[in-house]
Design an enzyme around this catalytic site. Structure first.
Site, PDB file in Angstrom:
ATOM      1  N   ARG A 124     -17.597  -5.738   7.248  1.00  0.00           N
ATOM      2  CA  ARG A 124     -16.536  -6.854   7.247  1.00  0.00           C
ATOM      3  C   ARG A 124     -15.827  -6.724   6.035  1.00  0.00           C
ATOM      4  O   ARG A 124     -16.362  -6.661   4.923  1.00  0.00           O
ATOM      5  CB  ARG A 124     -17.199  -7.935   7.508  1.00  0.00           C
ATOM      6  CG  ARG A 124     -18.111  -8.675   6.340  1.00  0.00           C
ATOM      7  CD  ARG A 124     -18.638  -9.888   6.852  1.00  0.00           C
ATOM      8  NE  ARG A 124     -19.341 -10.082   7.994  1.00  0.00           N
ATOM      9  CZ  ARG A 124     -18.929 -10.860   8.942  1.00  0.00           C
ATOM     10  NH1 ARG A 124     -17.639 -11.263   9.114  1.00  0.00           N
ATOM     11  NH2 ARG A 124     -19.738 -10.813  10.245  1.00  0.00           N
ATOM     12  N   GLY A 153     -15.793   1.281   4.463  1.00  0.00           N
ATOM     13  CA  GLY A 153     -16.057  -0.016   3.432  1.00  0.00           C
ATOM     14  C   GLY A 153     -15.117  -1.042   3.658  1.00  0.00           C
ATOM     15  O   GLY A 153     -14.255  -1.189   4.563  1.00  0.00           O
ATOM     16  N   HIS A 154     -15.630  -2.310   3.173  1.00  0.00           N
ATOM     17  CA  HIS A 154     -14.900  -3.617   3.499  1.00  0.00           C
ATOM     18  C   HIS A 154     -13.398  -3.587   3.021  1.00  0.00           C
ATOM     19  O   HIS A 154     -13.063  -2.768   1.825  1.00  0.00           O
ATOM     20  CB  HIS A 154     -15.772  -4.758   2.615  1.00  0.00           C
ATOM     21  CG  HIS A 154     -15.586  -4.451   1.035  1.00  0.00           C
ATOM     22  ND1 HIS A 154     -14.610  -4.954   0.487  1.00  0.00           N
ATOM     23  CD2 HIS A 154     -16.632  -3.932   0.353  1.00  0.00           C
ATOM     24  CE1 HIS A 154     -14.719  -4.676  -0.871  1.00  0.00           C
ATOM     25  NE2 HIS A 154     -16.113  -4.216  -1.060  1.00  0.00           N
ATOM     26  N   ASN A 155     -12.889  -4.184   3.825  1.00  0.00           N
ATOM     27  CA  ASN A 155     -11.178  -4.361   3.663  1.00  0.00           C
ATOM     28  C   ASN A 155     -10.336  -2.984   3.635  1.00  0.00           C
ATOM     29  O   ASN A 155      -9.172  -2.893   3.239  1.00  0.00           O
ATOM     30  CB  ASN A 155     -10.977  -5.033   2.286  1.00  0.00           C
ATOM     31  CG  ASN A 155     -11.144  -6.249   2.253  1.00  0.00           C
ATOM     32  OD1 ASN A 155     -12.277  -6.974   1.880  1.00  0.00           O
ATOM     33  ND2 ASN A 155     -10.523  -7.143   3.266  1.00  0.00           N
ATOM     34  N   SER A 170     -11.439  -1.182   0.370  1.00  0.00           N
ATOM     35  CA  SER A 170     -10.041  -1.311   0.274  1.00  0.00           C
ATOM     36  C   SER A 170      -9.202  -0.070   0.169  1.00  0.00           C
ATOM     37  O   SER A 170      -8.401   0.176  -0.472  1.00  0.00           O
ATOM     38  CB  SER A 170      -9.663  -2.147  -1.069  1.00  0.00           C
ATOM     39  OG  SER A 170     -10.156  -3.404  -0.806  1.00  0.00           O
TER      40      SER A 170
END
Length: 328
Positions: free
Chosen positions: A220, A241-243, A261
């Site tokens: 998330r 990974g996140h974002n 990111s």
């Protein structure tokens, strides 16, 4: 299993039938294991050399290969053997596991959940508060779908998968066993107490026609969402990974990973075991070779390889130079 004739398969794939085999095709197999009555395929000259010793009766063959099927056998010549074989495999696809009832009595479904028409929910599956399932969604046994998640029509979720709260899943998706959607991203900062965990309050958004392989993870977002665009295909054991944000029709092969990111444009291909540094952008149409480590942005359409990754032509020159140096 369904049985077709060579003529029927030729019609299905719109090919050119060469040779003579009038029996039924009872199955599909690789060229060195196929037996009498089975269909195989020959995509290039490498495999054509095995035809003389193969017991297969029929082969789907790239039209540019100049070999003869031989007595009592047949070729179906096509422009793209891989796509033709996919059409045939679809016909011979075995039935999926059987559901005695659409919703198993051991499934736990919150009373606030909305379950669309034709959904199938297996044994010991959990569907949480305010979850919405579209029509014809299949949740196999031991799936967990947590609160306020939405899953679109005709999506299939295999056993062991966990979909965390507030996830948004599109239609016609396939999640293979033990997929993790929406776990916390990896975020810690040193403090006087040791390592302080950074909360992740975002969610995951997955488009339509996305397929995610077994044991892969989509974390998330810290804020907002981690996003997978329409048509993305993710292999087994992949970490997103996140974002991170993936455009449409991206491919990630097994054991590859995106740090937080990362942005992928449309049609990006990530080879097996490749690693992408955080806050990196790989623009549309680019390819990252297997085992590469991407440390900087990659231009649209470029192929990069190596660790750290650079333009494939430059890396090949480096490898040649190193070989010459080792021999000197």
């Amino acid at each position: 299993m369904k049985e077709l004739t060579a003529i029927e398969i030729n019609t299905l794939v719109n090919g050119e039938l060469v040779g003579d085999y009038s029996g039924a095709i009872t199955g599909l197999e690789r060229i060195d294991k196929a037996g009498v009555g089975e269909l195989t395929f020959i995509g290039n000259l490498k495999f054509s050399r095995k035809w003389d010793t193969s017991d297969a009766s029929v082969a789907i063959v790239y039209e540019g290969i100049k070999i003869d099927p031989g007595a009592g056998k047949a070729f179906i010549k096509v422009k793209n053997p891989d796509l033709a074989m996919a059409q045939v495999l679809e016909v011979y696809l075995p039935d999926t596991p059987h559901f005695e009832t659409e919703i198993h009595p051991t499934a736990v479904i919150d009373e606030s959940a909305i379950i669309g028409k034709g959904c199938r929910i297996g044994a010991n599956t959990y569907v949480g508060k305010e979850v919405t399932l579209g029509e014809d969604v299949t949740l196999y046994p031991n799936v967990s779908v947590f609160d306020q998640t939405t899953i679109g029509d005709h999506t299939t979720v295999w056993s062991g998968t966990v979909i965390r709260e507030r996830s948004i899943i599109g239609s016609h998706c396939i999640f293979h066993p033990n997929v993790s959607i929406g776990a916390d991203g990896f975020g810690y900062r040193p403090s006087e107490r040791g390592l302080t965990k950074i909360p992740h309050i975002g969610h995951v958004v997955i488009g339509n026609h996305v397929e995610i392989g077994a044991n892969s993870c989509v974390d998330r977002g810290k804020f907002s969402a981690t996003v997978l665009g329409d048509g993305c295909k993710i292999d087994n054991l992949v970490q997103i990974g996140h974002n991170s944000v993936l455009g449409r029709f991206c491919i990630m092969a097994g054991n590859s990973g995106l740090a937080g990111s990362v942005t992928l444009g449309d049609g990006v291909v990530i080879g097996g075991s490749a690693s992408i540094k955080d806050h990196t952008t790989i623009h549309s149409g680019a390819t990252v070779g297997a085992g590469s480590g991407v440390m900087n942005d990659v231009e649209a359409g470029k192929t990069v390889v190596g660790y750290p990754a650079c333009d494939s032509r430059d890396m090949l020159k480096q490898w040649v130079a190193l070989r010459k140096l080792a021999k000197s």
